[in-house]
Design a protein around this motif. Structure first.
Motif, PDB file in Angstrom:
ATOM      1  N   ALA A  15       0.250   3.612   4.432  1.00 47.79           N
ATOM      2  CA  ALA A  15       1.524   3.517   5.155  1.00 47.79           C
ATOM      3  C   ALA A  15       1.560   4.622   6.200  1.00 47.79           C
ATOM      4  N   THR A  26      -0.480   9.792   7.629  1.00 45.98           N
ATOM      5  CA  THR A  26      -0.526   8.551   6.858  1.00 45.98           C
ATOM      6  C   THR A  26      -0.810   8.878   5.396  1.00 45.98           C
ATOM      7  N   TYR A  31      -3.620  -3.092   4.406  1.00 47.09           N
ATOM      8  CA  TYR A  31      -4.056  -3.426   3.048  1.00 47.09           C
ATOM      9  C   TYR A  31      -5.474  -3.982   3.058  1.00 47.09           C
ATOM     10  N   THR A  41       1.905  -3.267  -2.747  1.00 50.42           N
ATOM     11  CA  THR A  41       2.775  -2.810  -1.665  1.00 50.42           C
ATOM     12  C   THR A  41       2.756  -1.290  -1.611  1.00 50.42           C
ATOM     13  N   VAL A  42       2.497  -0.740  -0.427  1.00 47.43           N
ATOM     14  CA  VAL A  42       2.560   0.710  -0.248  1.00 47.43           C
ATOM     15  C   VAL A  42       3.918   1.066   0.344  1.00 47.43           C
ATOM     16  N   LYS A 100       1.641  -0.650   8.165  1.00 48.00           N
ATOM     17  CA  LYS A 100       0.976  -0.641   6.870  1.00 48.00           C
ATOM     18  C   LYS A 100      -0.314  -1.440   6.976  1.00 48.00           C
TER      19      LYS A 100
END
Length: 120
Positions: A51, A33, A60, A69-70, A58
């Motif tokens: 991610a 990850t 957060y 946003t990853v 994902k």
């Protein structure tokens, strides 16, 4: 030797956007990850997002959901953190991390960090 090299930090006005990148070497990128932590002034490091290498999972932090946003590009061994609608409280040093165990969300490797400053 594991190396995580971040780039893309800087100074931006509130409401603006920045994209951080992180290139990984010396570690199995495609099976781990990739995530992001940040350390705000006077605070402990905190989880921002991650991610997973498989399944598109994902995660957060609540404070950034809907704004950050990853993403990852396994072919380029690169992770990304797209930051939109930035706020002054997002000002921090942002660190790219590699997490071996998705369940713990505890980093095993850290980058050197990149400064993000959001002006009001």
């Amino acid at each position: 030797q594991v190396q995580l090299v971040e780039s893309g930090g800087g100074l931006v006005q509130a409401g603006g956007s920045l994209r951080l990148s992180c290139v990984a070497s010396g570690v199995s990128f495609n099976t781990n990850t990739i995530g992001w932590f940040r350390q705000r002034p006077g605070k402990e490091p905190e989880f921002v997002g991650a991610a997973r290498w498989i399944g598109g999972d994902k995660a957060y932090a609540d404070s950034v959901k809907g704004r950050f946003t990853v993403a990852r590009d396994n072919a380029r061994r690169t992770g990304y953190l797209q930051m939109d609608y930035l706020r002054p409280e997002d000002t921090a040093i942002y660190y790219c991390v590699i997490i071996v165990n998705w369940a713990t969300q505890k980093p095993d490797y850290w980058g050197q960090g990149t400064q993000v400053t959001v002006s009001s």
